[in-house]
Design a protein around this motif. Structure first.
Motif, short mmCIF file in Angstrom:
data_model
loop_
_atom_site.label_atom_id
_atom_site.label_comp_id
_atom_site.label_asym_id
_atom_site.label_seq_id
_atom_site.Cartn_x
_atom_site.Cartn_y
_atom_site.Cartn_z
N TYR A 71 0.83 -1.19 0.00
CA TYR A 71 0.00 0.00 0.00
C TYR A 71 0.87 1.25 0.00
O TYR A 71 0.57 2.22 -0.69
CB TYR A 71 -0.94 -0.01 1.20
CG TYR A 71 -1.92 1.13 1.21
CD1 TYR A 71 -2.88 1.24 0.20
CD2 TYR A 71 -1.89 2.10 2.19
CE1 TYR A 71 -3.78 2.28 0.18
CE2 TYR A 71 -2.78 3.15 2.18
CZ TYR A 71 -3.72 3.24 1.18
OH TYR A 71 -4.61 4.28 1.16
N ASP A 73 3.89 1.47 -1.26
CA ASP A 73 4.43 1.57 -2.61
C ASP A 73 3.39 2.17 -3.56
O ASP A 73 3.71 3.02 -4.39
CB ASP A 73 4.86 0.20 -3.13
CG ASP A 73 6.08 -0.33 -2.39
OD1 ASP A 73 6.79 0.47 -1.75
OD2 ASP A 73 6.32 -1.56 -2.48
N TYR A 74 2.15 1.73 -3.44
CA TYR A 74 1.07 2.26 -4.27
C TYR A 74 0.90 3.76 -4.06
O TYR A 74 0.81 4.54 -5.03
CB TYR A 74 -0.23 1.52 -3.94
CG TYR A 74 -1.48 2.24 -4.40
CD1 TYR A 74 -1.85 2.23 -5.74
CD2 TYR A 74 -2.27 2.93 -3.49
CE1 TYR A 74 -2.99 2.90 -6.17
CE2 TYR A 74 -3.41 3.60 -3.90
CZ TYR A 74 -3.76 3.58 -5.25
OH TYR A 74 -4.88 4.24 -5.64
N LEU A 75 0.89 4.19 -2.80
CA LEU A 75 0.73 5.61 -2.51
C LEU A 75 1.90 6.43 -3.03
O LEU A 75 1.70 7.53 -3.56
CB LEU A 75 0.58 5.83 -1.00
CG LEU A 75 -0.74 5.33 -0.40
CD1 LEU A 75 -0.71 5.51 1.12
CD2 LEU A 75 -1.93 6.05 -1.00
N GLU A 76 3.12 5.89 -2.90
CA GLU A 76 4.29 6.60 -3.40
C GLU A 76 4.21 6.78 -4.92
O GLU A 76 4.51 7.85 -5.45
CB GLU A 76 5.57 5.86 -3.03
CG GLU A 76 5.95 5.99 -1.58
CD GLU A 76 7.19 5.18 -1.24
OE1 GLU A 76 7.64 4.35 -2.04
OE2 GLU A 76 7.70 5.38 -0.12
N GLU A 77 3.79 5.74 -5.62
CA GLU A 77 3.67 5.84 -7.08
C GLU A 77 2.57 6.81 -7.48
O GLU A 77 2.71 7.59 -8.41
CB GLU A 77 3.37 4.46 -7.67
CG GLU A 77 4.57 3.52 -7.65
CD GLU A 77 4.22 2.15 -8.19
OE1 GLU A 77 3.23 2.03 -8.95
OE2 GLU A 77 4.94 1.20 -7.86
N LYS A 78 1.48 6.78 -6.75
CA LYS A 78 0.33 7.61 -7.11
C LYS A 78 0.61 9.10 -6.87
O LYS A 78 0.20 9.94 -7.68
CB LYS A 78 -0.89 7.18 -6.28
CG LYS A 78 -2.15 7.95 -6.62
CD LYS A 78 -3.34 7.43 -5.89
CE LYS A 78 -4.57 8.21 -6.29
NZ LYS A 78 -5.79 7.71 -5.65
N TYR A 79 1.30 9.42 -5.78
CA TYR A 79 1.46 10.82 -5.41
C TYR A 79 2.86 11.37 -5.69
O TYR A 79 3.19 12.46 -5.30
CB TYR A 79 1.10 11.02 -3.95
CG TYR A 79 -0.37 10.78 -3.71
CD1 TYR A 79 -1.33 11.67 -4.17
CD2 TYR A 79 -0.81 9.62 -3.06
CE1 TYR A 79 -2.68 11.45 -3.98
CE2 TYR A 79 -2.14 9.40 -2.86
CZ TYR A 79 -3.08 10.30 -3.31
OH TYR A 79 -4.42 10.07 -3.13
N SER A 80 3.69 10.62 -6.40
CA SER A 80 5.02 11.16 -6.69
C SER A 80 5.09 11.69 -8.11
O SER A 80 4.27 11.56 -8.93
CB SER A 80 6.09 10.11 -6.48
OG SER A 80 5.87 9.00 -7.32
#
Length: 80
Positions: A71, A73-80
């Protein structure tokens, strides 16, 4: 030898030996459980699944990652 005596002896072992003991016990329990459970139970439960879900069996590989890590990792990809 009583159960209490066995527990006392096990608690005197080093932590690494206790972990190996736990793994050995769990493995033996798992093997006994597999021998005692009827194989048709798993087949019947799979047959009750939606056909689309059945088509995914064996296709999806479960990772060894923690759900929290995935999760994050998902958030980092989504908001970076």
């Amino acid at each position: 030898m009583t159960l209490q005596e066995i527990q006392n002896q096990a608690l005197q072992l080093p932590v690494g030996d206790r972990w190996r003991l736990v793994q050995s016990l769990l493995s033996s329990i798992q093997q006994e459980t597999l021998l005692l459970s009827p194989p048709t139970t798993k087949v019947n439960s799979l047959a009750e699944l939606n056909p689309w879900t059945q088509s995914l069996i064996g296709v999806i590989q479960l990772g060894t990652e923690e759900p929290t890590e995935s999760y994050v990792d998902y958030l980092e990809e989504k908001y970076s």
